[in-house]
Design a protein around this motif. Structure first.
Motif, PDB file in Angstrom:
ATOM      1  N   MET A   1      -7.294 -67.279  58.717  1.00 33.76           N
ATOM      2  CA  MET A   1      -8.631 -67.843  59.415  1.00 33.76           C
ATOM      3  C   MET A   1      -9.708 -67.844  58.244  1.00 33.76           C
ATOM      4  O   MET A   1      -9.957 -67.357  57.576  1.00 33.76           O
ATOM      5  CB  MET A   1      -9.171 -66.890  60.315  1.00 33.76           C
ATOM      6  CG  MET A   1      -8.715 -66.953  61.747  1.00 33.76           C
ATOM      7  SD  MET A   1      -9.073 -68.340  62.698  1.00 33.76           S
ATOM      8  CE  MET A   1     -10.731 -68.050  63.122  1.00 33.76           C
ATOM      9  N   LEU A   2     -10.396 -69.418  58.192  1.00 29.77           N
ATOM     10  CA  LEU A   2     -11.061 -69.524  57.105  1.00 29.77           C
ATOM     11  C   LEU A   2     -12.604 -69.526  57.451  1.00 29.77           C
ATOM     12  O   LEU A   2     -13.375 -69.278  56.823  1.00 29.77           O
ATOM     13  CB  LEU A   2     -10.745 -71.141  56.533  1.00 29.77           C
ATOM     14  CG  LEU A   2      -9.439 -71.406  55.940  1.00 29.77           C
ATOM     15  CD1 LEU A   2      -9.158 -72.678  55.633  1.00 29.77           C
ATOM     16  CD2 LEU A   2      -9.172 -70.387  54.782  1.00 29.77           C
ATOM     17  N   SER A   3     -12.581 -69.507  58.708  1.00 27.16           N
ATOM     18  CA  SER A   3     -13.994 -69.927  59.334  1.00 27.16           C
ATOM     19  C   SER A   3     -14.923 -68.483  59.176  1.00 27.16           C
ATOM     20  O   SER A   3     -16.167 -68.553  59.388  1.00 27.16           O
ATOM     21  CB  SER A   3     -13.877 -70.328  60.694  1.00 27.16           C
ATOM     22  OG  SER A   3     -13.335 -69.295  61.324  1.00 27.16           O
ATOM     23  N   PHE A   4     -14.349 -67.419  58.784  1.00 27.81           N
ATOM     24  CA  PHE A   4     -15.327 -66.303  58.583  1.00 27.81           C
ATOM     25  C   PHE A   4     -15.894 -66.319  57.288  1.00 27.81           C
ATOM     26  O   PHE A   4     -17.035 -65.618  56.856  1.00 27.81           O
ATOM     27  CB  PHE A   4     -14.439 -64.989  58.457  1.00 27.81           C
ATOM     28  CG  PHE A   4     -13.573 -64.717  59.639  1.00 27.81           C
ATOM     29  CD1 PHE A   4     -13.968 -65.052  60.860  1.00 27.81           C
ATOM     30  CD2 PHE A   4     -12.344 -64.347  59.300  1.00 27.81           C
ATOM     31  CE1 PHE A   4     -12.979 -64.990  61.906  1.00 27.81           C
ATOM     32  CE2 PHE A   4     -11.394 -64.246  60.451  1.00 27.81           C
ATOM     33  CZ  PHE A   4     -11.909 -64.474  61.892  1.00 27.81           C
ATOM     34  N   TYR A   5     -15.782 -67.083  56.473  1.00 24.48           N
ATOM     35  CA  TYR A   5     -16.439 -67.178  55.026  1.00 24.48           C
ATOM     36  C   TYR A   5     -17.474 -68.473  54.783  1.00 24.48           C
ATOM     37  O   TYR A   5     -17.016 -69.521  55.105  1.00 24.48           O
ATOM     38  CB  TYR A   5     -15.260 -67.450  54.046  1.00 24.48           C
ATOM     39  CG  TYR A   5     -14.019 -66.222  54.296  1.00 24.48           C
ATOM     40  CD1 TYR A   5     -14.268 -64.971  54.169  1.00 24.48           C
ATOM     41  CD2 TYR A   5     -13.057 -66.901  54.858  1.00 24.48           C
ATOM     42  CE1 TYR A   5     -13.292 -64.054  54.587  1.00 24.48           C
ATOM     43  CE2 TYR A   5     -12.036 -66.136  55.285  1.00 24.48           C
ATOM     44  CZ  TYR A   5     -12.229 -64.614  54.940  1.00 24.48           C
ATOM     45  OH  TYR A   5     -10.962 -63.651  55.243  1.00 24.48           O
ATOM     46  N   PRO A   6     -18.638 -68.236  54.519  1.00 28.35           N
ATOM     47  CA  PRO A   6     -19.561 -69.080  54.227  1.00 28.35           C
ATOM     48  C   PRO A   6     -19.328 -69.963  52.864  1.00 28.35           C
ATOM     49  O   PRO A   6     -19.589 -71.235  52.938  1.00 28.35           O
ATOM     50  CB  PRO A   6     -20.823 -68.421  54.099  1.00 28.35           C
ATOM     51  CG  PRO A   6     -20.524 -66.843  53.737  1.00 28.35           C
ATOM     52  CD  PRO A   6     -19.418 -66.763  54.282  1.00 28.35           C
ATOM     53  N   VAL A   7     -18.584 -69.263  52.044  1.00 28.02           N
ATOM     54  CA  VAL A   7     -18.293 -70.078  50.880  1.00 28.02           C
ATOM     55  C   VAL A   7     -16.803 -69.573  50.501  1.00 28.02           C
ATOM     56  O   VAL A   7     -16.460 -68.303  50.578  1.00 28.02           O
ATOM     57  CB  VAL A   7     -19.285 -69.548  49.589  1.00 28.02           C
ATOM     58  CG1 VAL A   7     -19.026 -70.577  48.636  1.00 28.02           C
ATOM     59  CG2 VAL A   7     -20.762 -69.812  49.957  1.00 28.02           C
ATOM     60  N   LEU A   8     -16.179 -70.530  49.981  1.00 29.61           N
ATOM     61  CA  LEU A   8     -14.860 -70.074  49.625  1.00 29.61           C
ATOM     62  C   LEU A   8     -14.933 -70.907  47.939  1.00 29.61           C
ATOM     63  O   LEU A   8     -15.158 -71.838  47.893  1.00 29.61           O
ATOM     64  CB  LEU A   8     -13.612 -70.700  50.271  1.00 29.61           C
ATOM     65  CG  LEU A   8     -13.301 -70.321  51.697  1.00 29.61           C
ATOM     66  CD1 LEU A   8     -12.361 -71.118  52.129  1.00 29.61           C
ATOM     67  CD2 LEU A   8     -12.884 -68.837  51.223  1.00 29.61           C
ATOM     68  N   TYR A   9     -14.381 -69.776  47.171  1.00 30.66           N
ATOM     69  CA  TYR A   9     -14.056 -70.425  45.733  1.00 30.66           C
ATOM     70  C   TYR A   9     -12.758 -70.709  45.484  1.00 30.66           C
ATOM     71  O   TYR A   9     -11.911 -69.973  45.904  1.00 30.66           O
ATOM     72  CB  TYR A   9     -14.384 -69.170  44.870  1.00 30.66           C
ATOM     73  CG  TYR A   9     -13.977 -69.397  43.343  1.00 30.66           C
ATOM     74  CD1 TYR A   9     -15.011 -70.284  42.536  1.00 30.66           C
ATOM     75  CD2 TYR A   9     -12.793 -68.959  42.624  1.00 30.66           C
ATOM     76  CE1 TYR A   9     -14.958 -70.562  41.172  1.00 30.66           C
ATOM     77  CE2 TYR A   9     -12.761 -69.184  41.420  1.00 30.66           C
ATOM     78  CZ  TYR A   9     -13.705 -70.092  40.748  1.00 30.66           C
ATOM     79  OH  TYR A   9     -13.292 -70.637  39.427  1.00 30.66           O
ATOM     80  N   TRP A  10     -12.489 -71.864  44.958  1.00 34.77           N
ATOM     81  CA  TRP A  10     -11.117 -72.415  44.867  1.00 34.77           C
ATOM     82  C   TRP A  10     -10.957 -73.114  43.584  1.00 34.77           C
ATOM     83  O   TRP A  10     -11.356 -74.064  43.293  1.00 34.77           O
ATOM     84  CB  TRP A  10     -11.077 -73.456  45.928  1.00 34.77           C
ATOM     85  CG  TRP A  10      -9.632 -74.238  46.073  1.00 34.77           C
ATOM     86  CD1 TRP A  10      -8.397 -73.648  45.463  1.00 34.77           C
ATOM     87  CD2 TRP A  10      -9.344 -75.466  46.653  1.00 34.77           C
ATOM     88  NE1 TRP A  10      -7.465 -74.568  45.751  1.00 34.77           N
ATOM     89  CE2 TRP A  10      -7.960 -75.663  46.364  1.00 34.77           C
ATOM     90  CE3 TRP A  10      -9.899 -76.525  47.211  1.00 34.77           C
ATOM     91  CZ2 TRP A  10      -7.266 -76.523  46.871  1.00 34.77           C
ATOM     92  CZ3 TRP A  10      -9.187 -77.741  47.786  1.00 34.77           C
ATOM     93  CH2 TRP A  10      -7.697 -77.740  47.566  1.00 34.77           C
ATOM     94  N   PRO A  11      -9.976 -72.149  42.844  1.00 36.48           N
ATOM     95  CA  PRO A  11      -9.837 -72.414  41.606  1.00 36.48           C
ATOM     96  C   PRO A  11      -8.704 -73.567  41.755  1.00 36.48           C
ATOM     97  O   PRO A  11      -7.375 -73.262  42.163  1.00 36.48           O
ATOM     98  CB  PRO A  11      -9.181 -71.271  40.993  1.00 36.48           C
ATOM     99  CG  PRO A  11      -8.951 -70.376  42.110  1.00 36.48           C
ATOM    100  CD  PRO A  11      -9.663 -70.731  43.401  1.00 36.48           C
ATOM    101  N   LEU A  12      -8.833 -75.028  41.517  1.00 33.44           N
ATOM    102  CA  LEU A  12      -7.978 -76.046  41.870  1.00 33.44           C
ATOM    103  C   LEU A  12      -7.145 -76.221  40.482  1.00 33.44           C
ATOM    104  O   LEU A  12      -7.736 -76.828  39.401  1.00 33.44           O
ATOM    105  CB  LEU A  12      -8.593 -77.110  42.311  1.00 33.44           C
ATOM    106  CG  LEU A  12      -7.790 -78.405  42.324  1.00 33.44           C
ATOM    107  CD1 LEU A  12      -6.469 -78.030  43.711  1.00 33.44           C
ATOM    108  CD2 LEU A  12      -8.564 -79.652  43.052  1.00 33.44           C
ATOM    109  N   ARG A  13      -5.907 -75.510  40.447  1.00 33.81           N
ATOM    110  CA  ARG A  13      -5.140 -75.738  39.166  1.00 33.81           C
ATOM    111  C   ARG A  13      -4.012 -76.761  39.464  1.00 33.81           C
ATOM    112  O   ARG A  13      -3.570 -76.784  40.584  1.00 33.81           O
ATOM    113  CB  ARG A  13      -4.395 -74.355  38.809  1.00 33.81           C
ATOM    114  CG  ARG A  13      -5.525 -73.402  38.602  1.00 33.81           C
ATOM    115  CD  ARG A  13      -6.269 -73.466  37.198  1.00 33.81           C
ATOM    116  NE  ARG A  13      -5.424 -72.975  36.259  1.00 33.81           N
ATOM    117  CZ  ARG A  13      -5.702 -72.064  35.313  1.00 33.81           C
ATOM    118  NH1 ARG A  13      -6.807 -71.551  35.688  1.00 33.81           N
ATOM    119  NH2 ARG A  13      -4.946 -71.851  34.387  1.00 33.81           N
TER     120      ARG A  13
END
Lengths: 942, 298
Positions: free
Chosen positions: A751-763
């Motif tokens: 579930m992603l909706s719990f997080y106000p910010v997601l850090y995404w290292p896009l490699r």
């Protein structure tokens, strides 16, 4: 380099080792695995024993095969295989290189790749010491022979034009013999045919070796949108190909000039189709706000169309015989109509002939009695020939006219009424009537008014009645609850005639007082022809001057011309088609010549009309080398081979142990171990998924929790996690945000909706799957904020390949992005920042773009440009500064990576950026409201 | 397959025990053997008749002819008659022990607690302790302690010999000939896996001389179970013999038959002797009890 199709080897000589494989086979076969040595006192008892199962002394064949494959994989790996190796563009020949570049709109989507190919060709020509005739086909000039270094700058500065490339110029030069003897021709074409293309190909093929580089698929094009049965529709053109859906996006501008996407529609191409229609399903009220439509993918001038004219606000004329021109009456029919039409149309009022002179799209007759002969003819022509919309309202005059006319003219013959009307109306309610006012019945779910809701208080007291007849039921668009027709209509010629059986003011019914009236009129106006004026005849254009108002760039974005462009003579616009030197866009009349009434003052010039078709580039002449632009990037694939070799070697170890009896698969422990090894990941995931998800949900929602997207790479994920620990420490120490421990999320499952910010290292090496992207897109549309960090220090999306990034951006449904400047609220949500370094410095970060300015819209210099975005938080922040490495702390709280030089506070700035980001996600543009604080204080002071 | 570390530990243990021995205390092996022997004392039996001995046997009324010195005055004082305290007859017998200390005996598999040689030494010494209690004479064949003696000194000597490092031990042990006269019994502790010509003649000769005895075949568990699989090269401890097997598991039955056959032949050669098989993973007490019983019961 040795290449086989798309596979090449950088160290081909290593492959010679493959020849040694048979020898190896023989050697291995001759040498059985060495036995285990067992000290054993009772050997004497064994002496002389014959084994019953005497096995061959040789190594089993499958073990041999395993080893041979392992060694072959190792050899292939060390030979450094490369997938899709880059080929040489320029052949080793003497003579100058003719480098043709289609520079038109169709080259815009992959312009960067084209430039890269051209640059590579120039480099190769330089290495070969050859001269170059570099000819961008939209430049309009004929280039001289030059050294590759000399043309390099002009290539760097080159950008595509918004019209078709001028291939005829090359043909003309060939005809005139101005092209010298050539060593080779390289043509970066856009994949679309033009009249000269075939001849040019033949001629060039005859000149010498021809090298063609074209896109995988030519760009698609859009025809300016039109209205089709009240729906916005646009033709999408393409040059053929397989069945596909092409997505078209409608973009609207609101009053403040902010652009937003209001609808998307897919044009479904069948296999081989060259045109398809994208129909937007949206309310008519919205259609009028559409400013342009663009192709969602591969933006270009051809793939964008301004939506002026055809679907712009219709012009409506109101004729109210009861109105007194001298007195503004707030109860008159024309007042109600004007107010109700205001959202949908440009309204004018006057007598019938005045209104007809203005060539409106719709004419509203409020209780008009007998129509004069001359006006009747004009009105009939307006409806029948011009497709105009005539909306009439009943009233005492109309009722009187019907009574009067009975006996003289058969009312059936009156074409300007949709139905025959009975003499006298009916009165419902009132002091002398038993009946009560009637309410609206439900609207026909398939009719014009589908989906509208009639408020209960709308009641009809008086109305005219339709004569029952066989054709009546087909003409009723709205009826009362007892089935009495209230709105009737019929098509007449190319247009429609609509009759409201009540008055346009609140005399007979309360309909004009309700919002329903506005909506009904809006629906009806969608039937009106949008054409504000017929296209001018060429002779009308003679002697006129036109100035571009809005021009489409080669990439399909409109820009205001601001009157800086040279006026264009009207003759050049006669075709209404863009061409060399004449960009697509909106042109306005610029000369001060005499204008006839109703003469159009706006011209929409488009690249493609409805009759145009795109066709693919003709087949290349024999002997020409045909290549696809960009293609796949050269990709080293040594690693998989080496990994395979290693795994096989491990398998060999296990197999050898089994063969020599030192490892028994029959032992339950060993079998279990192998099973666990084989099935570790999925089993683990499945078994714990449910319980863990619940626990995680509780944990994540107990406190504000910042998450990071797991990439599947242990090192990257660990740094992300430690980085968020570092950020958490900073937030807890400095702000009132005290987040919980960071959580790594798998966008495919968690579930992603719990997080106000997601850090995404896009490699580049760990790109997400489509499922993951879809879920991230949901997360963003649910108000999440994604910090995409390509971690490579380059600006923007350099981390992933461009194609992949486009896929990601599209799947995430990202809005247009812009570089975050010092205006952005991100620079002041907590700290005042002017740069956003991470481990790298100098990179830019991107956020949702501020709305494009409408041409001519005044700019309030006091307002930062980003604040003109609606009150929303940019769903993504994209950068490449590798913030994770700057934030990351180890378990003892020490920073894990060195950042910047001593004393330049780069790490501090990186942490401040992190703090600002989290507060931006949590507080939105609250801080940007501070801009208004002085004004608020000022007012309070009063 | 003893790995290096346990061997090192064993060495250290032995070294410590050596140190203790030098310092004059009882050799640890002797301690262990005495401990083992003590557990059997309760079940040990005398000759079950009166005779010269230390253990009380019975009181009997004095007959004419008994010397005054024989009268037990304390018992006699309680009645009007005179009693004589008779002791159980404990005849000193000579028992020769052979504890095989060849390299073959140094084998220990992973699951076995001790090497066969250590087990043999322990049993030999424990037997010595038991016999010494009975004042019987014990000799350790083919060592300095070969001349049979009784008493603690002999035990200490035996302990010293049995714990001494074996240098250049032969691959397999050969049964020694018993040259000592008047030997009552012999106990051979070995795995009896050596060449037949080294074993059988001596045993046959001893049997022929009328010496009764016991052959205690000490085997490692793996030597009896043969749990090997796959390609294996079997080597004797001294590396003098080797045998290559591709599928060791297939040899198990044949090996079992060979082992049984060897035992039969041993039993056949040594007529009147008892062959007691013993595995190092069994308790040494069982073997000691078996030996002691058959010694005592003979």
């Amino acid at each position: 380099m040795l290449s086989f199709g798309t596979l090449a080897f950088l160290n081909p000589w290593v492959l010679a080792g493959l020849a040694a494989l048979p020898i190896l086979w023989w050697l291995l076969r001759a040498t059985p695995p060495s036995p285990r040595i067992q000290l054993f006192s009772a050997v004497r008892l064994l002496l002389g024993l014959e084994e019953r199962e005497r096995e061959s002394e040789k190594t089993p064949w499958w073990l041999l095969l395993l080893r041979a494959v392992a060694i072959a994989a190792a050899i292939l790996g060390f030979a450094q295989p490369v997938l899709n190796p880059a080929d040489r563009l320029v052949e080793d020949r003497d003579g100058p290189l003719l480098l043709l570049m289609d520079q038109g709109w169709a080259s815009a989507p992959d312009w960067a790749a084209r430039k890269a190919v051209a640059a590579a060709a120039l480099d190769e020509a330089r290495e070969g010491g050859r001269q170059v005739l570099f000819w961008p086909l939209a430049s309009g000039a004929e280039p001289p022979l030059a050294d590759p270094e000399a043309v390099r700058p002009s290539l760097e500065g080159l950008s595509p034009a918004a019209w078709q490339p001028d291939r005829g110029a090359v043909l003309a030069a060939l005809d005139a013999g101005r092209i010298p003897e050539l060593g080779q021709t390289l043509w970066l074409h856009d994949g679309l045919a033009s009249p000269e293309a075939e001849t040019l190909l033949e001629r060039l093929g005859a000149l010498g070796p021809l090298h063609l580089v074209g896109p995988p698929a030519p760009a698609a094009a859009l025809v300016p949108p039109r209205l089709e049965d009240g729906k916005l529709a646009a033709d999408v053109l393409r040059a053929g190909g397989e069945a596909e859906d092409v997505r078209v996006v409608a973009i609207a501008e609101d009053e403040r000039g902010a652009e937003r996407r209001i609808a998307v529609a897919d044009a479904g191409f069948a296999d081989g189709d060259t045109s398809a229609v994208a129909r937007f399903d949206m309310p008519p009220e919205l259609i009028r706000q559409v400013s342009r439509i663009v192709l969602a993918d591969r933006a270009s001038a051809g793939g964008a169309a301004l939506a002026t004219g055809a679907i712009k606000r219709a012009r409506a004329g109101i004729v109210d015989p009861g109105a007194d021109a001298a007195v503004v009456s707030l109860t008159s029919a024309s007042h109600y109509l004007r107010k109700a039409l205001a959202p949908h149309a440009d309204v004018s009022a006057g007598t019938l002939s005045e209104v007809l002179d203005r060539e409106p799209a719709a004419i509203l007759l409020a209780d008009y009695g007998e129509i004069g002969e001359a006006e009747r003819d004009r009105l009939t022509a307006f409806v029948e020939d011009d497709g105009g919309l005539l909306i009439r309202f009943a009233g005492p005059r109309l009722a009187a006219a019907i009574s009067e006319r009975l006996g003289r003219i058969d009312p059936q013959d009156d074409p300007l009424l949709p139905v025959r009307l009975r003499r006298g109306g009916r009165v419902l309610g009132g002091a002398l009537a038993w009946s009560s006012p009637r309410r609206f019945g439900p609207f026909d779910p398939d009719g014009v008014f589908r989906g509208l809701e009639a408020p209960g208080e709308v009641a009809v007291r008086t109305q005219v009645l339709a004569e029952p007849g066989p054709e009546l039921s087909g003409r009723v668009w709205a009826a009362l609850e007892d089935g009495t027709p209230l709105v009737t209509a019929k098509p007449l010629g190319a247009g429609h005639v609509v009759l409201f059986h009540v008055t346009a003011e609140a005399e007979w019914s309360s309909l004009p007082l309700s919002g329903l009236f506005v909506e009904m009129l809006g629906r009806l106006l969608a039937l009106a022809p949008g054409q504000s004026g017929a296209a001018p005849e060429p002779d009308e254009l003679a002697g006129t001057l036109w100035r571009p108002e809005v021009l489409l760039g080669a990439d399909g974005t409109p820009r205001s011309a601001n009157g800086t462009e040279e006026p264009v003579p009207g003759e050049a616009l006669a075709e209404l088609k863009a061409g060399p030197g004449l960009g697509p866009g909106l042109y306005v009349r610029a000369d001060r010549g005499a204008r006839r009434a109703g003469e159009t003052t706006e011209l929409l010039i488009a690249l493609h009309g409805p009759e145009d078709r795109l066709s693919p580039m003709p087949a290349a002449p024999a002997g020409a080398v045909v290549e696809t632009l960009g293609g796949a990037e050269a990709q080293p694939v040594a690693a998989p081979f080496l990994i395979a070799a290693l795994l096989l070697a491990l398998a060999d170890v296990i197999a050898t142990l089994v063969v020599s009896g030192r490892l028994s698969l029959a032992r339950p422990g060993m079998a279990a171990l192998l099973l666990v090894c084989a099935a570790a990941v999925p089993d683990h995931a499945n078994a714990q998924a449910e319980g863990a998800a619940l626990a995680e949900a509780v944990e994540s929602t107990a406190e504000t929790t910042i998450g990071y997207v797991r990439t599947g790479r242990t090192d990257v994920d660990r740094i992300s996690e430690r980085a968020l620990f570092g950020l958490r420490l900073a937030l807890t120490n400095r702000t009132s945000v005290e987040p919980g421990p960071p959580v790594g999320v798998d966008p495919e499952r968690d579930m992603l909706s719990f997080y106000p910010v997601l850090y995404w290292p896009l490699r580049a090496e760990s790109l997400p799957s489509d499922t993951a992207l879809a879920r991230l897109s949901d997360y963003l549309s649910g108000g999440g904020l994604l910090l995409i960090d390509t971690q490579n220090g380059a600006s923007g999306f350099g981390g992933a390949s461009e194609l992949e990034m486009r896929r990601i951006a599209r799947a995430l449904n990202l809005p247009p992005l812009a570089v975050v400047d010092r205006d952005h609220v991100l620079t002041r949500t907590f700290y005042l920042l002017d740069r956003f370094p991470g481990r790298w410095r100098g990179g830019r970060i991107w956020a949702e773009a501020p709305p494009a300015r409408r041409p001519g819209q005044p700019v309030n210099p006091d307002l930062p440009s980003f604040d003109r975005v609606d009150d929303n938080v940019s769903p993504v922040i994209v950068g490449s500064a590798d913030w994770a490495s700057a934030w990351a702390i180890d378990e003892r709280g020490r920073f894990m990576f060195p950042v910047g030089r001593a004393g330049d506070r780069q790490r501090e700035m990186a942490i401040r950026f992190g703090v600002n980001l989290v507060l931006y996600a949590l507080t939105g543009n609250y801080k940007s409201d501070q801009v208004h604080a002085p004004e608020v204080l000022h007012r309070l002071g009063q | 397959m003893t790995s290096a570390a346990p061997k090192q530990r064993d060495r250290a243990a032995w070294l410590r025990r050596d140190a203790e021995r030098i310092s004059g205390s009882l050799p640890p092996l002797l301690v262990e053997a005495e401990h083992l022997a003590r557990s059997l004392i309760a079940g040990a039996h005398g000759r079950r008749r009166a005779g010269p001995g230390e253990t009380f046997w019975q009181y009997r009324p004095a007959h004419p002819g008994d010397t005054l010195a024989q009268i037990d005055w304390r018992r006699s004082g309680r009645s009007d008659r005179l009693f004589i305290r008779e002791m159980e007859w404990e005849a000193a017998e000579t028992v020769m022990i052979w504890a095989d200390q060849s390299s073959s005996m140094a084998f220990k598999s992973d699951n076995a607690p001790r090497t066969k040689g250590e087990r043999a030494a322990l049993l030999a010494l424990a037997l010595g302790v038991l016999l010494a209690r009975g004042d019987e004479r014990v000799g350790l064949l083919r060592t300095e302690a070969e001349p049979p003696r009784s008493g603690q000194t002999q035990l200490l000597r035996m302990a010293a010999i049995l714990t001494a490092d074996q240098e250049r031990a032969p691959d397999f042990g050969a049964a020694p000939q018993i040259l000592t006269p008047r030997v009552g019994r012999a106990v051979f502790l070995s795995d009896f896996l050596g060449p037949e010509e080294g074993l059988f003649p001596a045993i046959a000769q001893a049997a022929a001389r009328g010496i009764g005895g016991i052959l205690l075949q000490i085997l490692d568990p793996v030597e009896e179970d043969f749990p090997f699989r796959g390609r294996t090269r079997f080597e004797s401890m001294g590396r003098s013999l080797r045998y290559d097997a591709d599928q060791a598991a297939s040899l198990r039955e044949a090996y079992g038959e060979r082992l049984a056959e060897r035992r039969e032949r041993l039993a056949a050669i040594a007529r009147g002797w008892r062959l007691v098989p013993h595995r190092t993973d069994e308790s040494p007490r069982r073997a000691l009890l078996a030996i002691y019983k058959s010694l005592g019961g003979a």
